[in-house]
Design a protein around this motif. Structure first.
Motif, PDB file in Angstrom:
ATOM      1  N   LEU A 121      -7.605 -12.091  -9.198  1.00  0.00           N
ATOM      2  CA  LEU A 121      -6.375 -11.875  -8.445  1.00  0.00           C
ATOM      3  C   LEU A 121      -5.949 -10.410  -8.502  1.00  0.00           C
ATOM      4  O   LEU A 121      -5.406  -9.870  -7.533  1.00  0.00           O
ATOM      5  CB  LEU A 121      -5.266 -12.763  -9.014  1.00  0.00           C
ATOM      6  N   TRP A 122      -6.214  -9.743  -9.642  1.00  0.00           N
ATOM      7  CA  TRP A 122      -5.833  -8.342  -9.789  1.00  0.00           C
ATOM      8  C   TRP A 122      -6.539  -7.448  -8.775  1.00  0.00           C
ATOM      9  O   TRP A 122      -5.969  -6.479  -8.268  1.00  0.00           O
ATOM     10  CB  TRP A 122      -6.122  -7.862 -11.211  1.00  0.00           C
ATOM     11  N   LEU A 123      -7.793  -7.764  -8.474  1.00  0.00           N
ATOM     12  CA  LEU A 123      -8.523  -6.966  -7.488  1.00  0.00           C
ATOM     13  C   LEU A 123      -7.940  -7.157  -6.092  1.00  0.00           C
ATOM     14  O   LEU A 123      -7.907  -6.218  -5.287  1.00  0.00           O
ATOM     15  CB  LEU A 123     -10.004  -7.354  -7.502  1.00  0.00           C
ATOM     16  N   ILE A 124      -7.469  -8.365  -5.806  1.00  0.00           N
ATOM     17  CA  ILE A 124      -6.820  -8.618  -4.517  1.00  0.00           C
ATOM     18  C   ILE A 124      -5.521  -7.820  -4.429  1.00  0.00           C
ATOM     19  O   ILE A 124      -5.209  -7.205  -3.402  1.00  0.00           O
ATOM     20  CB  ILE A 124      -6.564 -10.124  -4.333  1.00  0.00           C
ATOM     21  N   VAL A 125      -4.754  -7.823  -5.526  1.00  0.00           N
ATOM     22  CA  VAL A 125      -3.511  -7.035  -5.572  1.00  0.00           C
ATOM     23  C   VAL A 125      -3.816  -5.554  -5.364  1.00  0.00           C
ATOM     24  O   VAL A 125      -3.116  -4.849  -4.616  1.00  0.00           O
ATOM     25  CB  VAL A 125      -2.786  -7.253  -6.909  1.00  0.00           C
ATOM     26  N   ALA A 126      -4.872  -5.058  -6.012  1.00  0.00           N
ATOM     27  CA  ALA A 126      -5.255  -3.648  -5.878  1.00  0.00           C
ATOM     28  C   ALA A 126      -5.622  -3.324  -4.432  1.00  0.00           C
ATOM     29  O   ALA A 126      -5.263  -2.260  -3.913  1.00  0.00           O
ATOM     30  CB  ALA A 126      -6.422  -3.335  -6.805  1.00  0.00           C
ATOM     31  N   ALA A 127      -6.323  -4.241  -3.779  1.00  0.00           N
ATOM     32  CA  ALA A 127      -6.712  -4.014  -2.385  1.00  0.00           C
ATOM     33  C   ALA A 127      -5.484  -3.937  -1.476  1.00  0.00           C
ATOM     34  O   ALA A 127      -5.392  -3.079  -0.592  1.00  0.00           O
ATOM     35  CB  ALA A 127      -7.645  -5.129  -1.925  1.00  0.00           C
ATOM     36  N   VAL A 128      -4.511  -4.825  -1.700  1.00  0.00           N
ATOM     37  CA  VAL A 128      -3.282  -4.817  -0.899  1.00  0.00           C
ATOM     38  C   VAL A 128      -2.508  -3.528  -1.116  1.00  0.00           C
ATOM     39  O   VAL A 128      -2.010  -2.900  -0.162  1.00  0.00           O
ATOM     40  CB  VAL A 128      -2.411  -6.044  -1.259  1.00  0.00           C
ATOM     41  N   LEU A 129      -2.403  -3.095  -2.369  1.00  0.00           N
ATOM     42  CA  LEU A 129      -1.691  -1.845  -2.666  1.00  0.00           C
ATOM     43  C   LEU A 129      -2.375  -0.646  -2.013  1.00  0.00           C
ATOM     44  O   LEU A 129      -1.713   0.271  -1.513  1.00  0.00           O
ATOM     45  CB  LEU A 129      -1.608  -1.635  -4.181  1.00  0.00           C
ATOM     46  N   SER A 130      -3.690  -0.648  -2.016  1.00  0.00           N
ATOM     47  CA  SER A 130      -4.421   0.479  -1.430  1.00  0.00           C
ATOM     48  C   SER A 130      -4.210   0.548   0.080  1.00  0.00           C
ATOM     49  O   SER A 130      -4.043   1.639   0.640  1.00  0.00           O
ATOM     50  CB  SER A 130      -5.911   0.369  -1.762  1.00  0.00           C
ATOM     51  N   VAL A 131      -4.203  -0.609   0.738  1.00  0.00           N
ATOM     52  CA  VAL A 131      -3.950  -0.636   2.184  1.00  0.00           C
ATOM     53  C   VAL A 131      -2.534  -0.138   2.477  1.00  0.00           C
ATOM     54  O   VAL A 131      -2.310   0.642   3.414  1.00  0.00           O
ATOM     55  CB  VAL A 131      -4.153  -2.062   2.743  1.00  0.00           C
ATOM     56  N   ALA A 132      -1.562  -0.576   1.658  1.00  0.00           N
ATOM     57  CA  ALA A 132      -0.185  -0.108   1.825  1.00  0.00           C
ATOM     58  C   ALA A 132      -0.089   1.400   1.602  1.00  0.00           C
ATOM     59  O   ALA A 132       0.651   2.103   2.307  1.00  0.00           O
ATOM     60  CB  ALA A 132       0.731  -0.842   0.848  1.00  0.00           C
ATOM     61  N   GLY A 133      -0.863   1.908   0.640  1.00  0.00           N
ATOM     62  CA  GLY A 133      -0.873   3.336   0.378  1.00  0.00           C
ATOM     63  C   GLY A 133      -1.387   4.138   1.563  1.00  0.00           C
ATOM     64  O   GLY A 133      -0.813   5.176   1.929  1.00  0.00           O
ATOM     65  N   VAL A 134      -2.452   3.666   2.180  1.00  0.00           N
ATOM     66  CA  VAL A 134      -2.992   4.338   3.370  1.00  0.00           C
ATOM     67  C   VAL A 134      -1.970   4.307   4.502  1.00  0.00           C
ATOM     68  O   VAL A 134      -1.789   5.297   5.228  1.00  0.00           O
ATOM     69  CB  VAL A 134      -4.314   3.674   3.816  1.00  0.00           C
ATOM     70  N   ALA A 135      -1.276   3.171   4.661  1.00  0.00           N
ATOM     71  CA  ALA A 135      -0.264   3.055   5.710  1.00  0.00           C
ATOM     72  C   ALA A 135       0.860   4.067   5.505  1.00  0.00           C
ATOM     73  O   ALA A 135       1.324   4.708   6.460  1.00  0.00           O
ATOM     74  CB  ALA A 135       0.294   1.636   5.731  1.00  0.00           C
ATOM     75  N   LEU A 136       1.318   4.225   4.271  1.00  0.00           N
ATOM     76  CA  LEU A 136       2.386   5.186   3.988  1.00  0.00           C
ATOM     77  C   LEU A 136       1.935   6.625   4.217  1.00  0.00           C
ATOM     78  O   LEU A 136       2.703   7.465   4.694  1.00  0.00           O
ATOM     79  CB  LEU A 136       2.867   5.025   2.543  1.00  0.00           C
ATOM     80  N   LEU A 137       0.679   6.917   3.889  1.00  0.00           N
ATOM     81  CA  LEU A 137       0.162   8.272   4.110  1.00  0.00           C
ATOM     82  C   LEU A 137       0.151   8.635   5.590  1.00  0.00           C
ATOM     83  O   LEU A 137       0.383   9.786   5.969  1.00  0.00           O
ATOM     84  CB  LEU A 137      -1.253   8.392   3.530  1.00  0.00           C
ATOM     85  N   SER A 138      -0.129   7.651   6.424  1.00  0.00           N
ATOM     86  CA  SER A 138      -0.232   7.926   7.862  1.00  0.00           C
ATOM     87  C   SER A 138       1.094   7.744   8.587  1.00  0.00           C
ATOM     88  O   SER A 138       1.217   8.091   9.759  1.00  0.00           O
ATOM     89  CB  SER A 138      -1.281   7.007   8.499  1.00  0.00           C
ATOM     90  N   TRP A 139       2.114   7.214   7.909  1.00  0.00           N
ATOM     91  CA  TRP A 139       3.401   6.921   8.530  1.00  0.00           C
ATOM     92  C   TRP A 139       4.116   8.214   8.938  1.00  0.00           C
ATOM     93  O   TRP A 139       4.195   9.172   8.191  1.00  0.00           O
ATOM     94  CB  TRP A 139       4.286   6.159   7.545  1.00  0.00           C
ATOM     95  N   GLY A 140       4.582   8.219  10.146  1.00  0.00           N
ATOM     96  CA  GLY A 140       5.417   9.337  10.576  1.00  0.00           C
ATOM     97  C   GLY A 140       4.641  10.560  11.032  1.00  0.00           C
ATOM     98  O   GLY A 140       5.247  11.587  11.315  1.00  0.00           O
ATOM     99  N   GLU A 141       3.311  10.490  11.095  1.00  0.00           N
ATOM    100  CA  GLU A 141       2.558  11.632  11.621  1.00  0.00           C
ATOM    101  C   GLU A 141       2.846  11.790  13.111  1.00  0.00           C
ATOM    102  O   GLU A 141       2.926  10.810  13.856  1.00  0.00           O
ATOM    103  CB  GLU A 141       1.056  11.404  11.387  1.00  0.00           C
ATOM    104  N   GLU A 142       2.971  13.018  13.558  1.00  0.00           N
ATOM    105  CA  GLU A 142       3.372  13.266  14.942  1.00  0.00           C
ATOM    106  C   GLU A 142       2.341  12.776  15.948  1.00  0.00           C
ATOM    107  O   GLU A 142       2.672  12.165  16.949  1.00  0.00           O
ATOM    108  CB  GLU A 142       3.631  14.770  15.137  1.00  0.00           C
ATOM    109  N   ASP A 143       1.084  13.060  15.731  1.00  0.00           N
ATOM    110  CA  ASP A 143       0.030  12.665  16.660  1.00  0.00           C
ATOM    111  C   ASP A 143      -0.663  11.427  16.102  1.00  0.00           C
ATOM    112  O   ASP A 143      -1.584  11.523  15.305  1.00  0.00           O
ATOM    113  CB  ASP A 143      -0.969  13.814  16.836  1.00  0.00           C
ATOM    114  N   SER A 144      -0.200  10.269  16.528  1.00  0.00           N
ATOM    115  CA  SER A 144      -0.715   9.020  15.972  1.00  0.00           C
ATOM    116  C   SER A 144      -2.178   8.790  16.318  1.00  0.00           C
ATOM    117  O   SER A 144      -2.938   8.239  15.515  1.00  0.00           O
ATOM    118  CB  SER A 144       0.130   7.837  16.466  1.00  0.00           C
ATOM    119  N   SER A 145      -2.606   9.211  17.526  1.00  0.00           N
ATOM    120  CA  SER A 145      -4.002   8.999  17.922  1.00  0.00           C
ATOM    121  C   SER A 145      -4.939   9.854  17.078  1.00  0.00           C
ATOM    122  O   SER A 145      -6.000   9.393  16.639  1.00  0.00           O
ATOM    123  CB  SER A 145      -4.191   9.323  19.414  1.00  0.00           C
TER     124      SER A 145
END
Length: 293
Positions: A121-145
């Motif tokens: 279960l911990w690896l699943i939690v880690a995978a979810v956190l990593s996806v959320a981390g990538v989403a936050l890194l890309s959030w709010g960038e001016e040129d989304s494409s």
């Protein structure tokens, strides 16, 4: 002692790999083509490793099976270098390297799927956190494409670099001398980029001595030193632990991006970095507890 050595080698490898933007971005900004940059990087690095091997009287003769393995490993390393460098044109280098740091999770997944390591279960939690981390890194960038394109390129490197680390650890070449192994990986990658450059942009001359120095340092620190330390780390502590102990890589790249290239690193980006590092820490703690049982 082997564990301590492996730990130090893993930290050196990740920290020096994080210097890739410091030496490659000035070359890109000067208009030097990606094929040329990567050919110089791999070619000079292979030459340096060859000189080290010959100077220390190491045996360089290999068989056909080893040659095929090195071509595969060189291809994975070349793909990682290519897509990571290309991503710098679309997203900040600190963001790119932070997302690239997801490769420990892929290493763990590969070990689970193909080498029968247990999932939890911990690896699943880690995978979810990593996806959320990538989403936050890309959030709010001016040129989304452009951001989507850059992130897609980095995600390719996550898979290719993870497969490279597992390949080093799980093939017969792991028993080979570290200098010889690193030499043939870099030579294979250099050959591929020679063909790539010759069939696309051609091999360009570097326009100044300063840029030539950047190319030399790109070959020396984040290539020769990083790869040799990586191989030594894998041999001492294994592929999973080596991948997980690579936390210096995104931190180094972010510091270079912010203080040298003036890249922005706001609250959302910091939160994304924290989530990715947390995910990796979860994986390392899980790996330690599994080993102790």
């Amino acid at each position: 002692m082997n564990n301590v050595k492996g730990l130090l080698f893993a930290i050196v490898s990740s920290a020096t790999f994080g210097l890739v933007p410091l030496f490659s971005i000035p070359l890109l900004k000067a208009g030097v083509g990606t094929p040329t940059i990567l050919f110089y990087r791999m070619g000079i690095a292979a030459l340096l490793m060859g000189l080290i091997a010959r100077g220390t009287h190491r045996r360089l003769k290999i068989g056909f099976k080893d040659m095929m393995i090195f071509l595969a490993l060189g291809g994975l390393y070349a793909a990682t270098s290519l897509w990571l460098l290309m991503s710098y044109e679309f997203i900040p280098s600190g963001m790119a390297t932070t997302i690239h740091f997801l490769y420990p999770l892929v290493v763990t997944l590969v070990m689970i799927l193909f080498f029968r390591e247990k999932c939890s279960l911990w690896l699943i939690v880690a995978a979810v956190l990593s996806v959320a981390g990538v989403a936050l890194l890309s959030w709010g960038e001016e040129d989304s494409s452009a951001t989507f394109r850059g992130i897609s390129m980095v995600l390719v490197t996550v898979v290719t670099y993870a497969c490279y680390i597992v390949g080093v650890n799980k093939t017969r070449v792991v028993r080979m001398d570290s200098v010889v192994l690193t030499f043939y990986v870099l030579l294979s990658a250099a050959t591929m980029f020679l063909v790539y450059a010759a069939t696309t942009t051609g091999i360009e001359r570097l326009p100044s001595f300063r840029l030539a120095g950047d190319a030399l340092l790109l070959a020396l620190l984040p290539t020769v030193v990083s790869n040799l330390a990586l191989v030594l780390a894998v041999k001492n502590i294994g592929s999973t632990m080596t991948a997980i102990l690579g936390s210096m890589e995104p931190l180094t790249a972010i510091l270079v991006g912010v203080f040298y290239f003036g890249e922005t690193f706001g609250t959302l980006s910091a939160a994304g970095l924290c989530l990715i590092v947390t995910a990796v820490i979860i994986v390392i703690l899980h790996s330690k507890s599994r080993t102790a049982k």
